[in-house]
Design a protein around this motif. Structure first.
Motif, short mmCIF file in Angstrom:
data_model
loop_
_atom_site.label_atom_id
_atom_site.label_comp_id
_atom_site.label_asym_id
_atom_site.label_seq_id
_atom_site.Cartn_x
_atom_site.Cartn_y
_atom_site.Cartn_z
N LYS A 1 0.79 -1.23 0.00
CA LYS A 1 0.00 0.00 0.00
C LYS A 1 0.83 1.28 0.00
O LYS A 1 0.35 2.33 -0.41
N TRP A 2 2.07 1.20 0.48
CA TRP A 2 2.84 2.44 0.65
C TRP A 2 4.23 2.40 0.03
O TRP A 2 4.62 3.31 -0.69
N LEU A 3 4.97 1.32 0.29
CA LEU A 3 6.38 1.31 -0.08
C LEU A 3 6.61 1.12 -1.57
O LEU A 3 7.40 1.86 -2.19
N MET A 4 5.97 0.14 -2.20
CA MET A 4 6.26 -0.17 -3.60
C MET A 4 6.02 1.02 -4.54
O MET A 4 6.84 1.27 -5.42
N VAL B 1 -7.86 2.09 10.25
CA VAL B 1 -6.55 1.68 9.73
C VAL B 1 -5.58 2.86 9.76
O VAL B 1 -5.99 4.02 9.87
N PRO B 2 -4.27 2.59 9.64
CA PRO B 2 -3.32 3.69 9.54
C PRO B 2 -3.60 4.56 8.31
O PRO B 2 -3.74 4.04 7.19
N GLU B 3 -3.70 5.85 8.54
CA GLU B 3 -3.95 6.77 7.42
C GLU B 3 -2.88 6.65 6.35
O GLU B 3 -3.16 6.80 5.16
N LEU B 4 -1.66 6.33 6.77
CA LEU B 4 -0.55 6.18 5.82
C LEU B 4 -0.87 5.16 4.74
O LEU B 4 -0.54 5.35 3.57
N LEU B 5 -1.51 4.05 5.13
CA LEU B 5 -1.79 2.98 4.19
C LEU B 5 -3.06 3.24 3.37
O LEU B 5 -3.19 2.72 2.26
#
Length: 262
Positions: free
Chosen positions: A107-110, A212-216
């Motif tokens: 969701k975030w890194l790739m 869920v974490p807003e980051l994701l």
């Protein structure tokens, strides 16, 4: 076989004194006093059980014992320099091994690594997914991402986030709680999944609402696949970029951390 303790500092002083045949000039090279050079030479002679220099009317002379070992000593110092260069070469490599939870990778890194790699075609990434403790030595890792309230036993930097957000496919989605492993929850959710990424996917599918974490969730909210129900709320825990101090100091790791935390 047990290795002999090597008095490396004394041998470094011996090498300088042997090249100059002068304690004074060796001291100048090493930025110490001539007396310190003399003390190191005497200590080395005591350790080895041999005399290394003789004083003559013309100055210092090497003894046969000193001459017999000097060539091998200098070859050894060259090997040390080669070893240092080989160990430092990894800092200039373009390959990084990163471990992170599966949902963070997806969701975030790739997407961020794809943009970074597009800007530098020589970069290479190895991605490992882990939801347990990270063993940097065993996995030969450069960097990891962990969920928690700090970097733990490693060096680290927090990834900025709004905290936790409630998400659903639409504002009128059924008020059915979707929980995920590791989340702090009030009561038992009607639906439970393995991680926050799957909770987001379940919410997109219309199964209910997930905290869920807003980051994701940010990318799916921006794309219109999710809506945020209410405002995000701060969380004591969050995602951290972490590594042991030797890895943390590497230039390639510091550069990546700076990019990922902008």
């Amino acid at each position: 076989m047990k290795r002999t303790h090597l008095p490396l500092n004394g041998m470094r002083v011996f090498d300088a004194a042997a090249r100059h045949l002068s304690f004074t000039r060796a001291a100048d090279e090493l930025a110490v006093t001539p007396a310190a050079v003399g003390q190191q030479i005497r200590a080395l002679e005591d350790t080895l059980g041999v005399v290394l220099f003789r004083r003559t009317t013309r100055g210092l002379e090497l003894t046969p014992e000193a001459e017999g070992g000097l060539s091998a000593l200098r070859d050894g110092f060259l090997q040390f320099e080669e070893a240092v260069r080989a160990m430092q070469a990894g800092q200039s490599s373009k390959s990084l091994t990163i471990a992170a939870p599966r949902d963070v990778v997806q969701k975030w890194l790739m997407p961020r690594l794809a943009a970074i790699a597009a800007a530098d075609g020589d970069l290479r990434f190895v991605l490992l997914t882990t939801d347990d403790g990270v063993d940097f030595a065993q996995a030969n890792l450069d960097l990891a991402i962990r969920w928690g309230d700090g970097p733990g036993e490693h060096e680290g930097e927090a990834i900025e986030s709004e905290g936790l957000v409630t998400v659903a496919a639409s504002a009128d989605a059924p008020d059915i709680a979707i929980g995920w492993t590791g989340a702090a929850e009030d009561g038992a959710p009607a639906i439970r999944v393995a991680d926050a990424g799957l909770a987001i996917d379940a919410a997109i599918a219309g199964l209910g609402r997930a905290i869920v974490p807003e980051l994701l969730a940010a990318a799916d909210i921006a794309a219109g696949r999710l809506v945020a129900i209410g405002d995000a709320r701060p969380s004591r825990e969050g995602y951290w970029l972490v590594a042991p101090l030797p890895q943390w100091r590497q230039k390639k790791v510091r550069t990546l951390v700076e990019i990922l935390t902008r």
